[in-house]
Scaffold this motif. Structure first.
Motif, mmCIF file in Angstrom:
data_model
loop_
_atom_site.group_PDB
_atom_site.id
_atom_site.type_symbol
_atom_site.label_atom_id
_atom_site.label_comp_id
_atom_site.label_asym_id
_atom_site.label_seq_id
_atom_site.Cartn_x
_atom_site.Cartn_y
_atom_site.Cartn_z
ATOM 1 N N VAL A 17 0.838 -1.202 0.000
ATOM 2 C CA VAL A 17 0.000 0.000 0.000
ATOM 3 C C VAL A 17 0.870 1.249 0.000
ATOM 4 O O VAL A 17 0.574 2.243 -0.674
ATOM 5 N N ARG A 18 1.962 1.202 0.752
ATOM 6 C CA ARG A 18 2.870 2.348 0.810
ATOM 7 C C ARG A 18 3.440 2.653 -0.570
ATOM 8 O O ARG A 18 3.539 3.813 -0.976
ATOM 9 N N VAL A 19 3.810 1.618 -1.304
ATOM 10 C CA VAL A 19 4.367 1.808 -2.647
ATOM 11 C C VAL A 19 3.292 2.311 -3.603
ATOM 12 O O VAL A 19 3.510 3.257 -4.374
ATOM 13 N N ILE A 20 2.124 1.698 -3.557
ATOM 14 C CA ILE A 20 1.036 2.076 -4.462
ATOM 15 C C ILE A 20 0.627 3.532 -4.261
ATOM 16 O O ILE A 20 0.314 4.249 -5.223
ATOM 17 N N SER A 21 0.653 3.996 -3.018
ATOM 18 C CA SER A 21 0.200 5.360 -2.728
ATOM 19 C C SER A 21 1.115 6.418 -3.327
ATOM 20 O O SER A 21 0.720 7.579 -3.471
#
Length: 232
Positions: A17-21
């Motif tokens: 999620v951190r990367v996608i955001s």
């Protein structure tokens, strides 16, 4: 991150999620934002690698608001070091905001002295900040400067935001699996079991945003939102 710490979601999912955001935040830079970014988003290192903006980060001195597995590594490439909301309560030393400001000041002094001392000292401090966290949690692993650069390349090479988000998340899974296979990082069997599931789900996402929306609409509870309000 907070949900993962409370075991509401897997840590590996929180890392993805951190990367996608990052893809969402890059839009602000494309529209003219110049930084610093918001410290508790933790997308900062990626934004810095992609756009060169100065970034604000928080870590161990934000423990007043939430626990974190990235207390040291978060400061490895920050331009501004911050903390989080501090309740105005009295501690043995004094009021909590004052105590946390002191901790923050000592962190900033150390980093500034390392910068003034030259490349050798700066690099040593950065490496220690990274190595003390990197293999303790997948959320820390993806914030290693080396991995940030690797992931950032994936986050900008596609033809759409959806493709970039998918490519970045898949690369993050690769990095996590490499760390596991090398023996540098250990995760519970439950955490590991989510990796192939997440990879399969990501591989099912099309490059085109409209196609992705059409794929998702039948799965959404229509009573919870009005599609027309979103132009759907």
């Amino acid at each position: 991150m907070v949900l993962a710490e409370k075991k509401y979601i897997p840590k590996v999912f929180a890392a993805l999620v951190r990367v996608i955001s990052v893809v969402r935040s890059v839009v602000a830079m494309e529209q003219g934002a110049v930084g610093p970014d918001k410290d508790c988003g933790y997308e900062g290192p990626f934004l810095k690698a992609i756009t060169g903006i100065p970034i604000s980060m928080e870590g161990k001195t934000a423990a007043c608001a939430h626990f974190s597995p990235i207390g040291n590594i978060a400061s490895a490439c920050c331009d501004l070091w911050s903390n989080e909301s501090v309740q105005n309560i009295k501690l043995l030393s004094g009021m909590a905001p004052t105590a946390y400001m002191e901790q923050l000041e000592y962190d900033a002094r150390l980093m500034n002295e390392a910068l003034k001392a030259g490349k050798l000292h700066r690099d040593v401090l950065q490496q220690l900040l990274v190595s003390s966290d990197i293999y303790t949690d997948p959320q820390a692993l993806i914030l290693s400067p080396v991995n940030v650069i690797r992931l950032s390349k994936e986050l900008i090479k596609g033809d759409s935001y959806v493709a970039n988000a998918r490519n970045g998340a898949l690369a993050a899974i690769d990095i996590i699996e490499e760390a596991l296979h090398s023996g540098n990082m250990r995760l519970s069997e439950m955490e590991i079991s989510y990796l192939p599931i997440l990879r399969d789900d990501l591989n099912s996402i099309p490059d085109n945003e409209s196609d992705f929306i059409e794929m998702m609409l039948p799965l959404i509870d229509g009573s919870k939102f009005i599609p027309a309000e979103y132009g759907l």
